[in-house]
Design a protein around this motif. Structure first.
Motif, PDB file in Angstrom:
ATOM      1  N   MET A   1      59.217  40.415  39.908  1.00  0.00           N
ATOM      2  CA  MET A   1      58.090  39.701  40.705  1.00  0.00           C
ATOM      3  C   MET A   1      56.841  39.540  39.929  1.00  0.00           C
ATOM      4  SD  MET A   1      57.012  38.916  43.478  1.00  0.00           S
ATOM      5  CE  MET A   1      55.531  38.489  44.337  1.00  0.00           C
ATOM      6  N   LEU A   2      56.502  40.369  38.849  1.00  0.00           N
ATOM      7  CA  LEU A   2      55.444  40.302  38.015  1.00  0.00           C
ATOM      8  C   LEU A   2      55.495  39.124  37.163  1.00  0.00           C
ATOM      9  CD1 LEU A   2      54.232  43.867  37.288  1.00  0.00           C
ATOM     10  CD2 LEU A   2      53.555  42.024  39.068  1.00  0.00           C
ATOM     11  N   SER A   3      57.070  38.742  36.630  1.00  0.00           N
ATOM     12  CA  SER A   3      57.040  37.640  35.982  1.00  0.00           C
ATOM     13  C   SER A   3      57.006  36.012  36.339  1.00  0.00           C
ATOM     14  CB  SER A   3      58.327  37.663  34.991  1.00  0.00           C
ATOM     15  OG  SER A   3      59.438  37.700  35.998  1.00  0.00           O
ATOM     16  N   LEU A   4      56.943  36.191  37.594  1.00  0.00           N
ATOM     17  CA  LEU A   4      57.237  34.896  38.341  1.00  0.00           C
ATOM     18  C   LEU A   4      56.033  33.727  38.116  1.00  0.00           C
ATOM     19  CD1 LEU A   4      58.995  33.674  40.459  1.00  0.00           C
ATOM     20  CD2 LEU A   4      57.385  34.449  42.393  1.00  0.00           C
ATOM     21  N   PRO A   5      54.528  34.264  38.129  1.00  0.00           N
ATOM     22  CA  PRO A   5      53.777  33.295  37.773  1.00  0.00           C
ATOM     23  C   PRO A   5      53.921  32.639  36.358  1.00  0.00           C
ATOM     24  CG  PRO A   5      52.637  34.821  38.932  1.00  0.00           C
ATOM     25  CD  PRO A   5      54.182  35.468  38.671  1.00  0.00           C
ATOM     26  N   GLY A   6      54.317  33.656  35.275  1.00  0.00           N
ATOM     27  CA  GLY A   6      54.609  33.212  33.903  1.00  0.00           C
ATOM     28  C   GLY A   6      55.684  32.208  33.839  1.00  0.00           C
ATOM     29  N   GLY A   7      56.822  32.542  34.760  1.00  0.00           N
ATOM     30  CA  GLY A   7      57.958  31.813  34.714  1.00  0.00           C
ATOM     31  C   GLY A   7      57.606  30.375  35.127  1.00  0.00           C
ATOM     32  N   TYR A   8      56.794  30.333  36.229  1.00  0.00           N
ATOM     33  CA  TYR A   8      56.639  29.116  36.877  1.00  0.00           C
ATOM     34  C   TYR A   8      55.671  28.276  35.964  1.00  0.00           C
ATOM     35  CZ  TYR A   8      54.705  25.462  40.066  1.00  0.00           C
ATOM     36  OH  TYR A   8      54.603  24.298  40.616  1.00  0.00           O
ATOM     37  N   PHE A   9      54.541  28.886  35.036  1.00  0.00           N
ATOM     38  CA  PHE A   9      53.634  28.375  34.105  1.00  0.00           C
ATOM     39  C   PHE A   9      54.649  27.711  32.980  1.00  0.00           C
ATOM     40  CE2 PHE A   9      51.465  28.174  30.226  1.00  0.00           C
ATOM     41  CZ  PHE A   9      50.331  27.375  30.560  1.00  0.00           C
ATOM     42  N   ALA A  10      55.870  28.578  32.673  1.00  0.00           N
ATOM     43  CA  ALA A  10      56.767  28.147  31.493  1.00  0.00           C
ATOM     44  C   ALA A  10      57.551  26.884  32.017  1.00  0.00           C
ATOM     45  CB  ALA A  10      57.700  29.097  31.019  1.00  0.00           C
ATOM     46  N   LEU A  11      57.909  26.720  33.126  1.00  0.00           N
ATOM     47  CA  LEU A  11      58.590  25.580  33.874  1.00  0.00           C
ATOM     48  C   LEU A  11      57.659  24.381  33.700  1.00  0.00           C
ATOM     49  CD1 LEU A  11      61.209  24.539  35.102  1.00  0.00           C
ATOM     50  CD2 LEU A  11      60.008  25.408  37.316  1.00  0.00           C
ATOM     51  N   ARG A  12      56.717  24.699  34.100  1.00  0.00           N
ATOM     52  CA  ARG A  12      55.439  23.474  34.132  1.00  0.00           C
ATOM     53  C   ARG A  12      55.245  22.981  32.753  1.00  0.00           C
ATOM     54  NH1 ARG A  12      55.554  20.576  38.257  1.00  0.00           N
ATOM     55  NH2 ARG A  12      53.770  19.601  37.565  1.00  0.00           N
ATOM     56  N   TRP A  13      55.175  23.834  31.746  1.00  0.00           N
ATOM     57  CA  TRP A  13      54.910  23.635  30.834  1.00  0.00           C
ATOM     58  C   TRP A  13      56.052  22.814  29.897  1.00  0.00           C
ATOM     59  CZ3 TRP A  13      51.181  23.270  27.044  1.00  0.00           C
ATOM     60  CH2 TRP A  13      51.526  23.146  25.603  1.00  0.00           C
ATOM     61  N   VAL A  14      57.332  23.069  30.251  1.00  0.00           N
ATOM     62  CA  VAL A  14      58.485  22.289  29.728  1.00  0.00           C
ATOM     63  C   VAL A  14      58.313  20.916  30.428  1.00  0.00           C
ATOM     64  CG1 VAL A  14      60.820  21.960  30.080  1.00  0.00           C
ATOM     65  CG2 VAL A  14      59.977  24.245  29.532  1.00  0.00           C
ATOM     66  N   ALA A  15      58.020  20.732  31.664  1.00  0.00           N
ATOM     67  CA  ALA A  15      57.798  19.574  32.295  1.00  0.00           C
ATOM     68  C   ALA A  15      56.729  18.626  31.615  1.00  0.00           C
ATOM     69  CB  ALA A  15      57.599  19.847  33.719  1.00  0.00           C
ATOM     70  N   TYR A  16      55.590  19.391  31.338  1.00  0.00           N
ATOM     71  CA  TYR A  16      54.524  18.648  30.595  1.00  0.00           C
ATOM     72  C   TYR A  16      54.884  18.101  29.313  1.00  0.00           C
ATOM     73  CZ  TYR A  16      50.554  18.517  27.417  1.00  0.00           C
ATOM     74  OH  TYR A  16      49.680  18.087  26.501  1.00  0.00           O
ATOM     75  N   VAL A  17      55.584  19.063  28.444  1.00  0.00           N
ATOM     76  CA  VAL A  17      56.225  18.342  27.236  1.00  0.00           C
ATOM     77  C   VAL A  17      56.991  17.371  27.394  1.00  0.00           C
ATOM     78  CG1 VAL A  17      57.503  19.040  25.235  1.00  0.00           C
ATOM     79  CG2 VAL A  17      55.755  20.667  26.052  1.00  0.00           C
ATOM     80  N   TYR A  18      57.730  17.483  28.240  1.00  0.00           N
ATOM     81  CA  TYR A  18      59.026  16.336  28.549  1.00  0.00           C
ATOM     82  C   TYR A  18      58.345  14.881  28.956  1.00  0.00           C
ATOM     83  CZ  TYR A  18      62.559  13.594  30.962  1.00  0.00           C
ATOM     84  OH  TYR A  18      63.183  12.792  31.364  1.00  0.00           O
ATOM     85  N   ARG A  19      57.164  15.172  29.786  1.00  0.00           N
ATOM     86  CA  ARG A  19      56.501  13.939  30.395  1.00  0.00           C
ATOM     87  C   ARG A  19      55.686  13.299  29.262  1.00  0.00           C
ATOM     88  NH1 ARG A  19      54.881  17.069  34.781  1.00  0.00           N
ATOM     89  NH2 ARG A  19      56.131  16.315  36.667  1.00  0.00           N
TER      90      ARG A  19
END
Length: 190
Positions: A1-19
């Motif tokens: 549960m505690l890693s959920l925001p970090g995981g979401y941020f990492a996913l958004r970071w990958v999307a940022y790099v891809y874009r």
């Protein structure tokens, strides 16, 4: 549960790099979008994260077994694992659950002092906290976070007496409803 925001941020970071790298998107605009969605997710998950962190401190005595956590009766309180979980929870509470929202509120206060809340950059990054409210009630997002925190604290800390839980929850909801009816913070009351 505690890693959920970090995981979401990492996913958004990958999307940022891809874009930016593969789709040629404007880096500043993609960054603002990533920051907006990550912070919005973090603020939206505050109640769940606060519940998880506070529950590490909630123990009950079971006759013949000792003190156990209220939400995980397999884990005894006072053990090395339980103390480590409490330590991690304190760090997480101060840094993520309470620290990040406090930082955002202070930052928005400074932005308001400089009259920059309507700037495109500020709106693109932090607009989720105040764009649905009238200009004189921009703090209302903070009021909602405090209401959520109080409800979670009542739920987790007063677990032994359900009537006190109910009374505390009703009091918080009644007070916040009266405050909302009096202040009328929303731009559009639908």
């Amino acid at each position: 549960m505690l890693s959920l925001p970090g995981g979401y941020f990492a996913l958004r970071w990958v999307a940022y790099v891809y874009r930016v790298k593969f789709r040629g998107a404007d880096a500043a605009q993609a960054w603002d979008r990533m920051l907006y969605s990550s912070l919005s997710f973090l603020m939206g998950s505050q109640a769940s994260l606060l519940t998880y962190c506070l529950r590490t401190f909630s123990c009950r005595d079971v006759q013949g077994y000792g003190s156990v956590r209220t939400n995980d009766s397999d884990l005894k309180c006072g053990t090395d694992v339980a103390v480590l979980m409490q330590f991690v929870s304190v760090i997480y509470l101060s840094g993520v659950v309470l620290g990040a929202p406090l930082f955002i509120v202070i930052h928005l206060f400074w932005q308001r002092q400089k009259n920059e809340l309507c700037e495109p950059k500020t709106l693109a990054r932090f607009g989720f906290m105040y764009e649905a409210f009238r200009s004189d009630t921009l703090y209302w997002g903070t009021v909602r976070l405090v209401k959520q925190a109080l409800l979670v604290a009542i739920q987790v800390m007063v677990w032994e007496t359900p009537s006190a839980q109910g009374l505390g929850g009703i009091t918080v909801l009644l007070f916040s409803s009266i405050l909302q009816a009096w202040v009328k913070p929303n731009l559009h009351d639908n």
